[in-house]
Design an enzyme around this catalytic site. Sequence first.
Site, PDB file in Angstrom:
ATOM      1  N   ASP A   1       0.599  -1.024   0.164  1.00  0.00           N
ATOM      2  CA  ASP A   1      -0.024  -0.194   0.066  1.00  0.00           C
ATOM      3  C   ASP A   1       1.010   0.915  -0.253  1.00  0.00           C
ATOM      4  O   ASP A   1       2.194   1.183   0.634  1.00  0.00           O
ATOM      5  CB  ASP A   1      -0.985   0.063   0.887  1.00  0.00           C
ATOM      6  CG  ASP A   1      -2.133   1.047   0.443  1.00  0.00           C
ATOM      7  OD1 ASP A   1      -2.012   1.532   0.073  1.00  0.00           O
ATOM      8  OD2 ASP A   1      -1.955   1.685   2.786  1.00  0.00           O
TER       9      ASP A   1
ATOM     10  N   ASP B   1      -0.218   5.111   0.589  1.00  0.00           N
ATOM     11  CA  ASP B   1      -0.901   6.036   1.638  1.00  0.00           C
ATOM     12  C   ASP B   1      -0.825   5.490   2.799  1.00  0.00           C
ATOM     13  O   ASP B   1      -1.432   4.078   3.692  1.00  0.00           O
ATOM     14  CB  ASP B   1      -1.762   6.082   1.563  1.00  0.00           C
ATOM     15  CG  ASP B   1      -1.474   7.381  -0.212  1.00  0.00           C
ATOM     16  OD1 ASP B   1      -0.538   8.043  -0.542  1.00  0.00           O
ATOM     17  OD2 ASP B   1      -2.933   7.496  -0.942  1.00  0.00           O
TER      18      ASP B   1
END
Length: 202
Positions: free
Chosen positions: A22, A24
Site C-alpha cells: 500500500d 498512503d
Amino acid sequence: MGTRWFAKNTTMSKNSIVIGVDLDGVCADFYGRMRQIASEWFERPIDELPEEVSWGLSEWGITNPSQYDSLHRFAVTQRELFSSMEAIPGARKYLRQLSDEGFRIRIITHRLFIHYFHATAVQQTVNWLDSHGIPYWDLCFVKEKTQVGADIYIEDSPENVAQLRGRGLFTICFGNSTNRHIEELRAASWQDVYDMIKAFVT
C-alpha cells in the site's frame, strides 16, 4: 487468529514472491501531510489538530463523509497531496533491500477516485515514487486489493487488512493510530516489515 499470520511458507522462492505494498500510510506519510493541509482548510493552528487520529479524522472536527471528501479533494487537487507527502522512514531502504534480494514489489493504491483527475493522479504518484527512490515492479491503481495476486501484503487500512486476511492472504498491518484494534501481524516500523517477511519465507 494472531498466530495464523506467523505461519511460514516453505514452498516459495524469493525470486517469485510478489509483495503488495500500500502507498498512503505505508510508504507515504498520508496523515502527516493531511494534518498540514487540514490546518489550512479549517483555519486552525496545526497544534490544535492531534497527530493521533482514527479512521475518518473525527479528531480534527470532521463529522461526516461529505466533509472528509471535501477536504480530501482539496488536498489532492489544490495542494498536490500525492506528490507532496514525506516518505515514511525506512520505506525506501527496506523496499530497495527486498528488491535487491529478488522480491517483486507491487505498489497497490486506490487513488483514481476523483473524476477527470486520473491522469494527474497517476503522474503525481509516479513522480513521487521516482523522486523518493521507491523501487517497484508494478504499479496498480485498484480498490479491491485482493485482485492483484500478491503473495504478501503490507496495508494500514483496517478494512483492507480484514478483507485480505479474510481471503487467507498473508497480510502485515502497518501500525498507526487508525488500526490499533487490528491483531498481529503488526509492524511498528519498516524494519519490522522486513523481518516479518524474511521470517515468513525462511
